[in-house]
Design an enzyme around this catalytic site. Structure first.
Site, mmCIF file in Angstrom:
data_model
loop_
_atom_site.group_PDB
_atom_site.id
_atom_site.type_symbol
_atom_site.label_atom_id
_atom_site.label_comp_id
_atom_site.label_asym_id
_atom_site.label_seq_id
_atom_site.Cartn_x
_atom_site.Cartn_y
_atom_site.Cartn_z
ATOM 1 N N PRO A 196 28.749 -91.713 -53.396
ATOM 2 C CA PRO A 196 29.799 -90.901 -53.683
ATOM 3 C C PRO A 196 31.236 -91.776 -53.707
ATOM 4 C CG PRO A 196 28.967 -89.852 -51.952
ATOM 5 C CD PRO A 196 28.111 -91.164 -52.214
ATOM 6 N N THR B 287 35.318 -91.495 -54.180
ATOM 7 C CA THR B 287 36.332 -91.059 -54.676
ATOM 8 C C THR B 287 37.181 -92.113 -55.629
ATOM 9 O OG1 THR B 287 36.650 -89.569 -53.013
ATOM 10 C CG2 THR B 287 38.577 -89.692 -54.233
ATOM 11 N N GLN C 54 28.538 -84.275 -56.110
ATOM 12 C CA GLN C 54 28.643 -84.080 -54.604
ATOM 13 C C GLN C 54 29.755 -82.920 -54.777
ATOM 14 O OE1 GLN C 54 31.581 -86.213 -52.169
ATOM 15 N NE2 GLN C 54 29.673 -86.889 -50.876
ATOM 16 N N HIS D 295 28.779 -81.642 -49.446
ATOM 17 C CA HIS D 295 29.633 -82.805 -48.879
ATOM 18 C C HIS D 295 30.012 -82.035 -47.496
ATOM 19 C CE1 HIS D 295 32.023 -85.891 -47.263
ATOM 20 N NE2 HIS D 295 32.731 -86.258 -48.236
ATOM 21 N N ALA E 47 30.393 -83.666 -44.408
ATOM 22 C CA ALA E 47 30.779 -84.849 -43.666
ATOM 23 C C ALA E 47 32.400 -85.249 -43.553
ATOM 24 C CB ALA E 47 30.105 -86.202 -43.961
ATOM 25 N N HIS E 48 32.740 -86.101 -42.904
ATOM 26 C CA HIS E 48 33.901 -86.819 -42.779
ATOM 27 C C HIS E 48 35.287 -86.151 -42.614
ATOM 28 C CE1 HIS E 48 31.919 -90.121 -45.667
ATOM 29 N NE2 HIS E 48 31.457 -89.776 -44.549
ATOM 30 N N TYR F 180 36.020 -82.670 -43.466
ATOM 31 C CA TYR F 180 36.243 -81.981 -44.504
ATOM 32 C C TYR F 180 35.830 -80.538 -44.189
ATOM 33 C CZ TYR F 180 37.507 -85.784 -47.073
ATOM 34 O OH TYR F 180 37.904 -87.329 -47.460
ATOM 35 N N ARG G 219 25.231 -84.090 -46.767
ATOM 36 C CA ARG G 219 25.732 -85.094 -46.043
ATOM 37 C C ARG G 219 26.342 -84.588 -45.030
ATOM 38 N NH1 ARG G 219 30.007 -89.672 -48.555
ATOM 39 N NH2 ARG G 219 28.759 -91.546 -47.690
ATOM 40 N N GLY H 253 28.205 -98.599 -51.692
ATOM 41 C CA GLY H 253 29.406 -97.812 -52.179
ATOM 42 C C GLY H 253 30.241 -98.834 -53.022
ATOM 43 N N ARG H 254 31.261 -99.540 -52.393
ATOM 44 C CA ARG H 254 32.155 -100.538 -52.951
ATOM 45 C C ARG H 254 31.555 -101.535 -53.798
ATOM 46 N NH1 ARG H 254 36.457 -101.108 -47.790
ATOM 47 N NH2 ARG H 254 37.459 -98.763 -48.195
#
Length: 366
Positions: free
Chosen positions: A41, A43, A119, A192, A194-195, A197, A244, A334-335
């Site tokens: 995923p 953003t 997600q 989601h 994680a991270h 949030y 996640r 990802g990237r």
């Protein structure tokens, strides 16, 4: 084989013995995947900022990756309510108009033989009232984050502590978002958690100072996460639901659990209690050792025999090795997918990858 740049060599982008695992098909949950490669995923903030509706540029963006042969596409974070928004230009999955927009994306992905999940996302305190419908952000406790809202560049607002009624409402929003995702043609969802949030804010003692049933020790703080997972599974089935989780927090980038193995064991027990069968441990560094000589994915595998999606600045050689060892089942990148719509073709052919450049790729949709 074509010449590979020095930088790409250091990243492990070599066409050497990868076909045996990364490119083989696999069935996980309800999904028959063409390969063990997932698009993580990412953003992008290219949806209409007022409506949260994705346009034709997003349709083509995901269609290209599906045409390349990726096994699983996990969409960019897609908010479950106006109040769950924490970045400008992010899409939603709570209105009829948003569902129609996403249906164009999933139709295009399916025509290319792809599998795609949404997600579903609520940022909690990591927001600003101007993004969240002119209401204060929601959080387990009224503790503001430090720093500036990503891509918005204003300080995080002081959040409003959620009541039990608020908690129940948001759990229902996750459930409805999952149903909406299926209506929009997605093959399932990733929650989601994680991270830093909302779900992770309940999980953490930094952001959760509650004294009711949603506070306490780690096992008790995971109650909200378990209830969200159960609600989504009840809505669309465990075979279409992924969760996640991580220690990493966007606003506290150096954070790590005091006892990683204990924390992971507690999380895994919660996933089992909630009925989850597919999990996505998230880390910024796949090969970082946390405890007993093991990485986060190895520690998770020690206690979890279900599906694991691996992620975290992976390169193909690391991913292939982790799959061969049984640590992960699918590897998410990802990237590289942002910079290379034909990422898988380049891996198979040994063609040089374009390296992600934030100045070139962050604000473009190719």
């Amino acid at each position: 084989m074509s010449q590979i740049s020095k930088e790409n060599r250091s990243l492990g982008y070599l066409n050497k013995g990868l076909e045996s695992k990364l490119f083989e098909p696999i069935k996980i949950g309800a999904w028959n995947l063409r390969s063990r490669i997932a698009m993580a995923p990412l953003t992008r903030s290219f949806a209409d900022d007022q409506t949260g509706v994705v346009g034709e540029d997003i349709v083509e963006y995901y269609r290209k990756r599906a045409a390349d042969g990726v096994g699983l596409i996990i969409s960019e974070g897609t908010v479950i309510s106006p109040r769950g928004k924490g970045n400008p230009g992010v899409p939603g999955i709570y209105s009829d108009e948003q569902i129609v927009g996403w249906k164009k994306v999933t139709d295009a992905v399916h025509k290319e033989g792809g599998t795609m999940i949404a997600q579903i996302w609520h940022v909690g305190r990591l927001s600003h009232h101007e993004l969240a419908g002119n209401l204060p952000p929601q959080a387990p406790s009224a503790i503001p984050a430090e720093g500036l809202v990503s891509r918005f560049r204003k300080p995080y607002d002081i959040p409003e502590e959620m009541t039990t009624e608020d908690i129940n409402e948001v759990i229902n929003q996750y459930s409805q978002a999952a149903k909406n995702a299926i209506a929009a043609g997605f093959d399932g969802v990733e929650i989601h958690g994680a991270h830093g949030y909302l779900i992770d804010q309940f999980n953490s003692d930094i952001t959760n100072h509650r004294t009711d049933e949603y506070g306490g020790d780690l096992a008790q703080r995971l109650k909200f996460m378990k209830e969200v997972i159960k609600a989504v599974i009840d809505a669309i089935g465990t075979e279409r639901t992924m969760i996640r989780f991580s220690a990493f927090k966007g606003d506290i980038p150096n954070y790590m659990w005091d006892d990683p193995e204990m924390a992971i064991r507690t999380f895994v027990e919660a996933f089992k209690e909630a009925g989850a069968t597919m999990i996505h441990p998230s880390t910024m560094q796949f090969d970082r050792v946390l405890a007993d000589g093991k990485t986060i994915h190895q520690l998770v595998r020690k206690y979890w025999d279900g599906v694991i999606i691996g992620v975290g600045t992976l390169n193909p050689e690391m991913a292939n090795q982790a799959i061969e060892e049984g640590t992960i089942d699918v590897a998410a990148f990802g990237r590289p997918f942002i910079a290379n719509p034909d990422f898988i073709h380049r891996l198979k052919s040994g063609k040089e990858l374009e390296v992600y450049d934030v100045n070139k790729h962050l604000y473009t949709l190719i």
